[in-house]
Scaffold this active site. Structure first.
Site, PDB file in Angstrom:
ATOM      1  N   ASP A 118      -3.157   2.778  14.222  1.00 30.83           N
ATOM      2  CA  ASP A 118      -2.693   3.518  12.979  1.00 30.83           C
ATOM      3  C   ASP A 118      -3.296   5.164  12.923  1.00 30.83           C
ATOM      4  O   ASP A 118      -4.014   5.546  13.868  1.00 30.83           O
ATOM      5  CB  ASP A 118      -2.715   2.772  11.578  1.00 30.83           C
ATOM      6  CG  ASP A 118      -4.021   2.585  11.019  1.00 30.83           C
ATOM      7  OD1 ASP A 118      -4.845   3.297  11.583  1.00 30.83           O
ATOM      8  OD2 ASP A 118      -4.138   2.150   9.998  1.00 30.83           O
ATOM      9  N   ARG A 135       0.825  -1.177  -0.101  1.00 34.69           N
ATOM     10  CA  ARG A 135       0.000   0.001   0.097  1.00 34.69           C
ATOM     11  C   ARG A 135       0.792   1.271   0.054  1.00 34.69           C
ATOM     12  O   ARG A 135       1.489   1.713   0.949  1.00 34.69           O
ATOM     13  CB  ARG A 135      -0.966  -0.083   1.203  1.00 34.69           C
ATOM     14  CG  ARG A 135      -1.709   1.385   1.306  1.00 34.69           C
ATOM     15  CD  ARG A 135      -3.020   0.996   2.219  1.00 34.69           C
ATOM     16  NE  ARG A 135      -2.504   1.207   3.612  1.00 34.69           N
ATOM     17  CZ  ARG A 135      -3.385   1.350   4.677  1.00 34.69           C
ATOM     18  NH1 ARG A 135      -4.813   1.439   4.480  1.00 34.69           N
ATOM     19  NH2 ARG A 135      -2.955   1.337   5.717  1.00 34.69           N
TER      20      ARG A 135
END
Length: 570
Positions: free
Chosen positions: A471, A185
């Site tokens: 995150d 990603r």
């Protein structure tokens, strides 16, 4: 804002001495990160030429896409609502499908995610999950060390040579014979890479992440990752199909450069912004030769709901712990994603299980695990082809849930009963979430937001907090919800009955939560960490008259990078 920096704002960075040696850069490219022999194997002249070519070809398209985001925000701030685009109705109603899913990634029932850190990569690939998503985005603090070391680590992983010696435990980590499929990603379109300047402006972060990885790994990837197309990617933070079209063009450009078949690169798009949920068909259509599905990025989706409706006082969120998949707008989003993906012949991936094992409390650990299994059972019964986990310890129980409900099929794309997605309306997707707003919700937002940002500023983007692996998405939800409650002076429920959120109250909460953080982490660690700096940034963003689009974009200028002559700030 300096015009030379365009849509990235004030992201210029002091020139960092190169130390011994220097990078061999092509014309127009300036590297401002420290020199390292390992990094030089990634930052080769050919690789930098490829990245520079991508930037030069697509930067105007990216800048226009970012301007379109601003225009959309102005519409929403003026009272408008996102919705299905009448101009693309023919795409939504058309009878088309994406390219067939490659056999190599047909089975994705459990995927693990994590940053591109060396030990993490090995453990994740060995975890028993079907896919490992290696993350340059929300789970990674974008320091020069993290980004370049991550590229080195992935190159070694693709070549099968990656190892890690843990001297403290006297243990060497290596890859098993059977490993998860590797997806990468890159960062979102909005994020710069200010360690690399191209033609006088910061590089586009995602083109650096994608370009360097693809350049070095497209050939060995296809040899070591098994039969099928590839490399594979996850694409974050898109808001509409225009942004998907740019990615599709980047993929075609890369395939042409490498001399590989069109459609070799495959990608899953995270639907994690509210505007994007109304363009899922259109996004898949733009990427139809390169798509392997969509994913419910549900934490960022909640963040996007608040950001989209920042000027709508009638759309205040309850405590963030109450904004789960039981909320009608969240369940509608998940159902529409499943039906859209299956109609178009690709995977519909579920959301993240962020829990981590609670080793010192077996009862609490079992209770948390039961919640995870309940959530995953809901996903597979709804029709999700796979799901995400943040910790290797969650892989076996989640795998069991999916195995028990998929009848030994690799996915549910062709076997899942497809209902007409048209019965999910704009009103379903925009329904206001229900629940209370409490003092504890305000405190939790503040405590988690500050601690995450403190870790991010020191180079850690994946942070264990209160038995969850957090995150940037969690920090974003915490920040924008505090901002929303402050802006509209919400009245708190429960113990805070009759108390309205004000600057004065928030200031008191910040002070008390900082004291609690110091008690929890210990005075020595608190003093050495960047908690005070994080507190200033977080408080400023929560109390700003205008909501910043991204916490990470604003905080990027505060990351400390290290080089031979000591620390310097971006």
């Amino acid at each position: 804002m300096s015009s030379s920096l365009g849509y990235y704002g004030d992201t210029a960075m002091k020139k960092i001495p190169g130390g011994v040696g220097g990078y061999d850069v092509p014309n127009g490219v300036d590297i401002r990160g420290r020199y390292d022999e390992e990094f030089a194997k990634i930052l080769t002249k050919d690789a930098l030429i490829f990245v520079a070519e991508l930037q030069r070809e697509f930067r105007s398209h990216v800048k226009y896409a970012m301007e379109c985001r601003k225009e959309a925000k102005m519409r929403y701030n003026s009272g408008g609502l996102p919705g299905f685009d009448p101009a693309t109705r023919h795409v939504r109603e058309g009878d088309w499908v994406c390219a067939e899913v490659p056999p190599a990634v047909a089975d994705r029932r459990v995927e693990i995610t994590g940053p591109v850190e060396r030990k993490m990569i090995i453990n994740a690939l060995n975890s028993g999950a079907k896919v490992f998503m290696a993350d340059f985005e929300d789970a990674l603090s974008p320091t020069w060390e993290n980004l370049m070391r991550g590229q080195v680590n992935l190159k070694d992983a693709v070549n099968g040579t990656i190892s890690f010696q843990d001297k403290a435990r006297n243990r060497v980590y290596k890859l098993n014979d059977q490993t998860a499929k590797l997806f990468v990603r890159p960062r979102g379109w909005h994020l710069p890479e200010s360690h690399i300047f191209i033609d006088g402006e910061p590089a586009i972060g995602c083109l650096v992440d994608f370009g360097l990885y693809f350049h070095h790994n497209h050939a060995p990837f296809r040899k070591t990752q098994g039969q099928g197309y590839g490399p594979f990617f996850y694409l974050p933070k898109m808001e509409n199909s225009r942004e998907a079209r740019i990615w599709n063009n980047v993929f075609e450009r890369a395939e042409n450069m490498a001399g590989i078949e069109k459609g070799s690169i495959r990608a899953t798009v995270l639907i994690e912004t509210l505007p994007a949920v109304f363009q899922m068909d259109e996004i898949l259509y733009e990427l139809r030769d390169h798509s392997v599905g969509l994913n419910c990025g549900r934490w960022d989706y909640i963040f996007s709901y608040v950001k989209t409706f920042q000027a709508h006082p009638d759309r205040l969120l309850p405590d963030r712990v109450l904004v789960g998949m039981g909320q009608h707008f969240m369940r509608s989003y998940s159902d529409l994603l499943i039906r859209t993906c299956h109609r178009r012949g690709v995977h519909a991936m579920g959301g993240m299980a962020a829990q981590i094992p609670i080793r010192d409390d077996p009862a609490a650990n079992e209770a948390a695990l039961e919640l995870v299994k309940k959530d995953k059972l809901r996903e597979v019964r709804a029709g999700h082809d796979g799901t995400w986990a943040a910790h290797p310890g969650l892989i076996p129980p989640i795998m069991e849930v999916f195995n028990n409900n998929m009848d030994d099929k690799p996915n549910l794309i062709k076997t899942m009963k497809r209902e007409d997605a048209a019965n999910i309306t704009e009103e379903d997707l925009l329904q206001i979430p229900r629940g209370v707003r409490t003092m504890e919700g305000l405190r939790l937002n503040t405590r988690v937001g500050i601690q995450y940002l403190a870790a991010w500023l020191t180079g850690t983007g994946s942070v264990p907090l209160y038995n969850l692996m957090e995150d940037a998405a969690t920090a974003e939800i915490s920040r924008v919800q505090n901002w929303q409650w402050l802006k509209y002076g919400v009245e708190l429920d429960g113990d805070g009955l009759g108390v309205r959120v004000s600057t004065e109250l928030f200031g008191k909460v910040v002070e008390e939560e900082m004291a609690r953080i110091e008690r929890e982490v210990g005075s020595e660690r608190f003093k050495k960490g960047m908690y005070k700096e994080a507190c200033k940034i977080f408080t400023r963003q929560c109390t700003a008259p205008v909501l910043d689009d991204f916490l990470t974009l604003n905080a990027y200028n505060h990351i400390v990078v290290h080089h031979p002559r000591g620390p310097s700030k971006l």
